[in-house]
Design an enzyme around this catalytic site. Structure first.
Site, PDB file in Angstrom:
ATOM      1  N   HIS A  68      -2.446  -0.912 -17.270  1.00 48.82           N
ATOM      2  CA  HIS A  68      -3.748  -1.624 -17.153  1.00 48.82           C
ATOM      3  C   HIS A  68      -3.797  -2.698 -18.228  1.00 48.82           C
ATOM      4  O   HIS A  68      -2.869  -2.881 -18.902  1.00 48.82           O
ATOM      5  CB  HIS A  68      -4.884  -0.300 -17.532  1.00 48.82           C
ATOM      6  CG  HIS A  68      -4.844   0.406 -18.629  1.00 48.82           C
ATOM      7  ND1 HIS A  68      -3.780   1.313 -19.152  1.00 48.82           N
ATOM      8  CD2 HIS A  68      -5.394   0.098 -20.061  1.00 48.82           C
ATOM      9  CE1 HIS A  68      -4.010   1.536 -20.376  1.00 48.82           C
ATOM     10  NE2 HIS A  68      -4.873   1.082 -20.898  1.00 48.82           N
ATOM     11  N   ASP A  72      -3.031  -2.994 -25.921  1.00 50.20           N
ATOM     12  CA  ASP A  72      -1.762  -1.978 -26.338  1.00 50.20           C
ATOM     13  C   ASP A  72      -1.145  -1.673 -25.328  1.00 50.20           C
ATOM     14  O   ASP A  72       0.099  -1.002 -25.575  1.00 50.20           O
ATOM     15  CB  ASP A  72      -2.476  -0.792 -27.128  1.00 50.20           C
ATOM     16  CG  ASP A  72      -3.397   0.012 -26.423  1.00 50.20           C
ATOM     17  OD1 ASP A  72      -3.863  -0.393 -25.298  1.00 50.20           O
ATOM     18  OD2 ASP A  72      -3.458   1.287 -26.761  1.00 50.20           O
ATOM     19  N   ASP A 178      -3.109   5.090 -19.467  1.00 46.57           N
ATOM     20  CA  ASP A 178      -3.888   5.815 -19.902  1.00 46.57           C
ATOM     21  C   ASP A 178      -4.666   6.433 -18.598  1.00 46.57           C
ATOM     22  O   ASP A 178      -4.933   5.547 -17.712  1.00 46.57           O
ATOM     23  CB  ASP A 178      -4.733   4.859 -20.777  1.00 46.57           C
ATOM     24  CG  ASP A 178      -4.145   4.642 -22.102  1.00 46.57           C
ATOM     25  OD1 ASP A 178      -2.966   5.191 -22.351  1.00 46.57           O
ATOM     26  OD2 ASP A 178      -4.741   3.833 -22.782  1.00 46.57           O
ATOM     27  N   GLU A 213       0.504  10.324 -20.993  1.00 43.65           N
ATOM     28  CA  GLU A 213      -0.326  10.074 -22.265  1.00 43.65           C
ATOM     29  C   GLU A 213      -0.707  11.337 -22.695  1.00 43.65           C
ATOM     30  O   GLU A 213      -1.211  12.327 -22.122  1.00 43.65           O
ATOM     31  CB  GLU A 213      -1.554   9.033 -22.161  1.00 43.65           C
ATOM     32  CG  GLU A 213      -2.588   9.506 -21.278  1.00 43.65           C
ATOM     33  CD  GLU A 213      -4.069   9.271 -22.065  1.00 43.65           C
ATOM     34  OE1 GLU A 213      -4.129   9.161 -23.363  1.00 43.65           O
ATOM     35  OE2 GLU A 213      -4.987   8.895 -21.342  1.00 43.65           O
TER      36      GLU A 213
END
Lengths: 609, 879
Positions: A68, A72, A178, A213
């Site tokens: 995405h 980060d 995520d 995650e």
């Protein structure tokens, strides 16, 4: 022995930046290529030299996958492709491809704004990097090369976020990036997802490894509604007392969620205080959400024709002059950590008034004003002057990650053989690891950055079964049952790289071979002075009495058979008081043959005298 | 014959990774490097009173296991700062003046349940201070270092299982191992054995750092000692060398790899005489590796051989070892070795020929696969393809593409730049030798330009299916390469590089033909098309029939004309990447050949200019920005379909984009083009430049993108220079008349600038919230101040704001307020304000980083202290 190897260069027992290297069946894939926001020097980027030493990264990596658009997860991409020189394909979803350059550009501008960061990627590099991107649709299987294929699944979290399944032959890995497992206000399921699903979703794809995650590995998050209510209450109170509310946000992402929330609340409560959104992002957001309407939730899609949820009635574009206007207002301004630009400028203006409020909706790295005020500092030095922060400071996390319950739910959904935790803290991971191992009975790993996890995999080879063989099984009255594995005997034919299981007769016919029978034999010596014929009868009776369920026959040639086991009796000329029983059987009756041999070795029962 | 002498590389190619940061070492938890390269040595980084006051509280916080922990980045930055401090101040003094630091170390030593983070931090901190010998002795008085680094210290703690702690131990040890006293400590705490075991650590970071530490220790051990026989190694060094020797003989590949990596680093760092001894001792076991089947740790072996070959220990007898390695290693590893050999200054002709053969083999095979004998001369006609090469090419698609791409990349690195060391030719069909070429060195190698061109064109033809294979093996190769974008990109890249050399006419025609095929093929992917454009541009720039880079020969002219239909098609591509690359290509074409009649004619006859203009409305912002640049360039060259109408319309269109486009890229591009037009005296702006500048600055001043505003300051600067004329120039009317240089312009000269509202914009920009805009504006005003020279301000004229009101407005802006517009500023007010402003002071302030306060050590310490108290739920939060 085939194996899957995973080495995190980032996100191994930390949440700094994600960059995970996976080797599966000889293919090397980089999962995410994130930037560490906490550093201002080259430590912000992953150290790719560990992967290839002095070799070319392009020769080593088969592809890069970006889950995405958060920095980060994608912030080091231009560094990788334009400065290190990776020239291969980069996969991401269409919304990520559209939004990623905006955030990269925003960050680049902030970095260049600071002295000493001139050695950063340029606008042109961001564009050239984006030209190497191959955008994918959800649930579309993309062939990277002849052997490697990838498939994206909806992950929630932010617009365009996806989980990826990576498959080479029968081996597969799922990387979640995520994700959140709770429904969202503005994002929704993609069209191809199960109806009404508004959270991350994946097939029961049973991968060899699930890389997930684990940000909230130990947390069961309080209700999203509670957090939203709390947020609205605080904003409302500040506005009611005539204060100004500053909400520092990143260009795209949770900002849109909060905008919809405030817009709806303003409408319901008929509030008049103006809400502003800086940097022209309302138009931008509008554009992207219109473009990717299939990613938004059902309600937004349904009402889109009558009213576009992203065309806000109460939220207007911000002009710098508005900050000085008297009276209450709410301003969404970038950047999100109060480290430069407009949000910092507004903060400086408003910080001295206790009626005002700043709400930090996300995490702030050390070295930013956001971090300082969140840690309770109230006297800041700015532009050579002391600034006393009297305004109310609030932190409200709106980051959309799955909590422990959600992570377990996803793992149950995918049914992996192994789980590997990334993007979380070691202590929290430890807890989740135990939970996974106990409840799901899978091996769970949590490597630190630089540590390699190696998983041996068993090759699974697809074999076709001939209709004849299946019919024969059916004829025995055993109906196929998908849930119960069945043992099937046949002959495996390997021809032209394909495998088929057929009946032995068919195999012989196809291969043009004559049948040979292989028999196991064993001699059993009995002390029995009777005539040979009588001994045979005794053997027959004895077996008949013991093997009641078996077909025991006395053949005219004087031999006895039990199924395929043949017992023949002879009298050695040198010792007529001894009889030799020659027992022979085929490999199918190995068990029975061995049993009969041991039985006969014990001798025959005494005949009634 | 074209002959080139391979020159040593001036720098690492961009496609090759820089020296690993692994060598500098990083925290095992993925933290930062121990080097403080990112930290500037600035005075405010010193240990001042404020920092000294904050330190005790921070040490207390770190020592308290009950306190929530600050994150890794803070600890990394703190260590960076201590490193800077100890480089500028005596470590012992710092330690004595701040006893809390020693107390923290003692506390870590005593407390068994210190957190892994603090333990790792303490080890590294101790190492930084103990790097200076007096400080080392001070810390050793209480056996502090032995306690921390010894078996009973960190190694004996449960936290040793955490990679961050092991990494901290290695980094701490590496920092302190700077003086002979450290060797005793290493001995006392059995460090060498620990390092041996850490070389095989499951963490890549720790293992790599341990290898580097081993090098460091060995170099330290031999420093100051005279080199002798292998048996004369100092004890510590002897153990390490013996360990390396054993590892080289080990059957386990990982051990061999580790030993080779350590040796490679050693030959770069070990003092010369000892390096000689080392190589004399280890050459034989290294050579024996080449006899194993397969050769273990081939990648590391190649690195070592090249490292040795570049070092003074290398002897001519070692050339045989390189030759053996070239023939023993598989093609994937022999390639990098061959490249390295060809870059060496002095290697024998035979070895270089062998090395070039290794690089050429895959291409030679491709060429042969398409040529029916007797055909045109190929590459390496006399050499049969090695089985390794053939296996790789005819094996899987990945192995084939991998080998070809690697060979192409290596050859591209060797490709000599145009005009360098070309000394004649004996290859059939090659161009004539350059008359200015230097004499051919006796050991020069032939650069097979023509066969290479042939091979690359063949490869591209196999990839797009337009070449017919000449054998069954060729057929398989053809099947493998068909549609392979990876090979296409690499081949097009190399083809572009080959443009720098000459080639026979017939081959150049083939090159142009294949480029056109790729340009027109619907199968070409966006990345392949981009490479095609780049390659085509390089060929156009270097084409042998072009009299100069800006002139066109007949063949180039034809190519340029023929590629316009393809370009037109690509401007309509559904992929934004393709439209953008096509526009970038068009901009380059126009820049270079916009003045050429032939090109102009062909371009105007095509629909390309119209299409470029249509793309100003493209939905993709990148494309709109590229369209702005292309249209701007076309307009400068007068390449419009209907010049008169466009002359009027285009500036207005650019202004519309500047005011209305929702994305920054097109707006930035618009201001850039308008600046360029203004600088070049574009006809469309000549009549009413003042009005246009006013409108641009008005729109840009409201822009939320600081790069648009910064670009607008640039435009203001160009306008200012044009209005005032270049410094020291005479008035145009006085050109013919001799006389002294023109005096500085008076305030009246500023009137056009005032009318264009330049000052309203620039003064506001001076206090822009984005520092680059303010800096540029400050620079502009300094330039203006210098041009005006010293003098007293004139009386205000007209009804504009007074200097006092302007100053008041500036004060307001400085404080962050927006205020009202200034109104029409008069020249006198401008001059007065300009002289009242402390621009030099402002420039100094703006030169500092916007976050210099937040980046200071005081700020870091405050943050860590503050975070310690409140850190809770948001600790592990992220986006």
């Amino acid at each position: 022995m085939p194996e899957i190897r995973v080495t995190p260069l980032g996100a191994g027992q930390d949440v700094g930046r994600s960059c995970i290297l996976v080797s599966i069946a000889g293919k090397n894939i980089m999962l995410d290529c994130g930037m560490h926001m906490g550093f201002n020097d080259d430590r912000r980027f992953p150290d790719f030299s560990y992967i290839t030493q002095n070799g070319r990264l392009t020769d080593f990596l088969d592809c890069v996958i970006i889950s995405h658009f958060h920095l980060d997860h994608c912030g080091a991409l231009p560094y990788l492709s334009e400065m290190v020189g990776y020239d291969g394909p980069i996969y991401m979803t269409h919304p990520t491809q559209a939004i990623c350059p905006i955030l990269l550009e925003d960050y680049r501008k902030l970095a260049v704004d600071r002295k000493g960061e001139a050695n950063f990627f340029t606008s042109q590099m961001v564009k050239d990097c984006m030209k190497k991107v191959v955008a994918v649709h959800l649930h579309q299987t993309v062939q990277v090369d002849d052997e490697l294929e990838i498939k994206a699944y909806y992950a929630g979290h932010v617009l365009g976020a996806a989980m990826f399944q990576i498959r080479v032959g029968s081996e597969s890995v799922v990387y979640t990036g995520d994700y959140n497992m709770t429904p969202d206000r503005h994002l929704g399921s993609a069209l191809a997802c199960p109806p009404l699903s508004r959270a991350a979703w994946i097939d029961k794809c049973r991968p060899n490894l699930l890389i997930t995650e684990s940000t909230y590995a130990t947390t069961i998050r309080d209700s999203k509604r509670c957090r939203e209510r709390d947020f609205l209450k605080k904003v409302h109170e500040a506005v009611e007392r005539g204060g100004k509310v500053l909400i520092p946000v990143f260009a795209l992402g949770r900002a849109q969620e909060l905008c919809i929330l405030l817009e709806t609340f303003w409408e319901r409560m008929d509030l008049k205080a103006p809400i502003y959104f800086s940097t022209g992002l309302t138009e931008k957001a509008n554009h992207y959400y219109k473009l990717f309407i299939t990613w938004t939730n059902q309600k937004i899609r349904k009402t889109f024709v009558q009213r576009n949820m992203f065309e806000f009635k109460h939220i207007k574009a911000f002009d710098r002059a508005f900050a000085d206007n008297p009276g209450p207002m709410v301003v969404f301004a970038t950047p999100g950590m109060l480290h430069a630009g407009q949000s910092l400028q507004i903060f400086r203006k408003w910080a001295g008034n206790e009626k005002n409020m700043v709400i930090m909706p996300g995490y702030c790295v050390q070295g930013t004003v956001g971090h300082k005020i969140l840690s309770g500092q109230r006297k800041l030095e700015m532009e050579g002057r002391q600034l006393e922060v009297k305004m109310q400071v609030e932190y409200m996390s709106f980051s959309a990650h799955a909590d422990a319950k959600g992570i377990m739910q996803l793992a149950r959904q995918a049914e992996p053989d192994n789980v590997l935790l990334v993007h979380g803290e070691a202590k929290k991971m430890e807890f989740l690891k135990q939970k996974m191992e106990q409840e799901l009975r899978v091996s769970c790993f949590m490597p630190a950055n630089g540590e390699t996890v190696t998983l041996p995999t068993s090759p699974s080879i697809p074999v076709g079964i001939s209709l004849g063989l299946l019919k024969r099984e059916m004829a025995q009255g055993l109906l196929p049952d998908a849930k119960r594995p069945r043992l099937l005997h046949g002959t495996l034919v390997m021809k032209d790289s394909t495998f088929r299981l057929v009946s032995s007769e068919q195999a012989l016919k196809e291969l043009g071979l004559a049948e040979h029978q292989l028999r196991f034999t064993c001699r059993v010596h009995l002390h029995d002075a009777r005539k040979e014929q009588e001994t045979v009868m005794r053997v027959y009776s004895h077996l008949k009495s013991i093997l009641k369920d078996r077909c025991v026959q006395h053949l005219p040639d004087g031999s006895v058979t039990v199924e395929s086991v043949l017992v023949q009796t002879t009298t050695p000329s040198e010792d007529p008081s001894t009889k030799v029983l020659l027992v022979s059987w085929t490999y199918q009756d190995e068990e029975l043959g061995s049993y009969l041999t041991s039985l006969l070795k014990k001798g025959l029962p005494q005949a009634p005298s | 014959m074209l002959v080139v002498r391979f020159l040593p590389p001036s720098r690492a190619p961009s496609s090759t990774l820089p020296q690993p940061r692994a060598a500098q070492e990083r925290g095992g938890t993925g933290g930062g490097a121990s080097s403080a390269e990112g930290t500037k040595r600035e005075p405010h980084l010193a240990m001042d009173r404020e920092c000294a006051q904050l330190l005790p509280a921070l040490c207390t916080l770190l020592a308290d296991p009950g306190q929530p922990l600050v994150d890794d980045t803070c600890l990394e930055k703190l260590l960076d700062w201590f490193r800077t401090v100890t480089e500028t101040e005596p470590s012992l003094l710092v330690l004595k003046e701040n006893p809390c630091l020693t107390e923290l170390l003692l506390h870590t030593l005593k407390l068994q349940d210190t957190s892994a983070r603090v333990l790792s931090f303490s080890l590294r901190l101790a190492g930084i201070f103990a790097a200076q010998e007096d400080c080392f002795q001070y810390l050793q008085q209480g056996q502090l270092l032995l306690g921390l680094f010894g078996v009973a210290g960190a190694q004996g703690r449960p936290a040793w299982t955490i990679p961050g702690v092991r990494s901290g131990w290695v980094q701490g040890m590496c920092s302190l191992a700077q003086h002979p006293s450290a060797l005793q400590l290493l001995d006392d705490c059995g460090a060498v054995d620990t390092i041996f075991s850490l070389q095989g650590d499951p963490s890549l970071f720790v293992a790599s750092a341990a290898g580097q530490l081993l090098v460091h220790v060995l170099v330290l051990a031999v420093q100051g000692t005279a080199a002798g026989q292998p048996l004369d190694w100092p004890p510590c060094a002897r153990r390490i060398v013996s360990h390396l020797e054993n590892a080289l003989c080990s059957p386990a590949a990982p051990q061999v790899t580790r030993a080779l990596n350590v040796l490679t680093s050693l030959f770069g760092r070990c003092p010369g005489p000892w390096a000689q001894v080392l190589w004399a001792q280890l050459r034989a076991p290294v050579a024996r590796l080449l006899e194993r089947e397969p050769v273990p740790a081939a990648h590391s072996l190649v690195d070592l051989l090249l490292g040795v070959a570049r070092s003074p220990v290398f002897r001519s007898s070692d050339h045989a070892l390189l030759a053996q390695a070239l023939s023993q290693l598989g093609p994937t590893h022999a390639g990098p070795l061959a490249l390295g050999i060809l870059k060496l200054h002095s290697s024998p002709q035979a070895l270089r020929t062998q090395a070039l053969g290794v690089l050429l083999q895959p291409l030679a095979y491709v060429l042969k696969a398409a040529v029916q004998p007797p055909g045109a001369p190929g590459l390496l006609d006399a050499v049969a393809g090695s089985p390794g090469v053939v296996d790789a090419l005819l094996g899987s698609k990945s192995s084939c593409a991998g080998l070809l791409c690697q060979s192409l990349a290596h050859l591209e690195e060797l490709q000599p730049p145009a005009g360098v060391a070309w000394v004649g030719t004996d290859l059939p069909g090659a161009g004539a030798p350059s008359p200015s070429a230097p004499a051919e060195p006796t050991d020069a190698l032939t650069w097979p330009q023509a066969p290479l061109l042939r091979a690359v064109v063949t490869m591209l033809r196999f990839c797009n299916g337009s070449a017919a294979p000449a054998s069954s093996a060729g057929g398989r190769l053809c099947g493998t390469l068909a549609g392979c974008a990876r090979v296409q990109r690499a081949a097009l890249g190399f083809l572009g590089a080959l443009s720098q050399g000459a080639g026979p006419q017939e081959l150049v025609t083939q090159v142009f033909a294949i480029l056109l095929e790729y340009l027109e093929s619907p199968e070409s992917s966006p990345t392949v098309l981009r490479k095609t454009f780049q390659s085509a541009l390089q060929w156009l720039l270097h084409c042998p029939d072009a009299p100069s880079s800006c002139a066109l020969g007949p063949q180039t002219q034809l190519f340029l004309t023929e590629l316009l239909p393809g370009l037109r098609k690509r401007l309509c591509s559904p992929c934004w990447e393709v439209r953008d690359s096509a526009l970038e290509f068009l901009t380059q074409l126009t820049r270079h050949w916009g003045g050429q009649a032939g090109f102009r004619q062909a371009l105007l006859a095509s629909e390309v200019p119209e299409l470029a203009e249509q793309l100003l409305q493209d939905p993709e912002s990148y494309v709109r920005a590229s369209a702005v640049a292309a249209v701007g360039q076309l307009s400068i060259r007068g390449l419009h379909a209907s010049p008169e109408a466009q002359q009027e319309r285009l500036p207005a269109e650019l202004l519309r984009i500047l005011s209305a486009d929702s994305e920054g890229f097109p707006r930035r591009a618009a201001v850039r083009v308008l600046t360029e037009w203004l600088r070049d005296g574009h006809a469309g702006l000549a009549e009413d430049a003042e009005r246009l500048v006013a409108r641009v600055l008005g729109a840009a001043g409201r822009d939320l993108d600081w790069e648009v505003r910064a670009q607008a300051v640039e435009l203001a600067l160009v306008f200012l220079a044009q209005t005032l004329g270049p410094p020291g120039a005479r008035r145009p009317s006085a050109e013919a008349a001799p006389g002294p240089p023109r005096p500085p312009p008076g305030p009246e000269a500023l009137r056009p600038l005032c009318r264009a509202q330049v000052f309203e914009f620039v003064f506001r920009a001076l206090f822009d919230c984005d520092r680059p805009v303010a800096r540029k504006s400050c620079d502009l005003l300094l330039v203006l101040g210098a041009r005006l020279g010293p003098g007293s301000p004139g009386e205000p004229v007209g009804g504009g704001p007074s200097p006092a009101s302007v100053e008041a407005a500036l004060q307001g802006w400085r404080a962050g307020g927006q205020g009202q517009p200034l109104g029409a500023l008069g020249p006198e007010a401008v001059v007065a304000v300009l002289r009242a402003l402390d621009l030099d002071g402002l420039q100094a302030t703006l030169a500092e980083s916007s976050d210099h306060v937040e980046k200071s050590p005081q700020s870091l310490l405050q943050d860590m202290l503050a975070t310690g108290g409140v850190l809770g739920d948001n600790q592990a939060d992220c986006y």
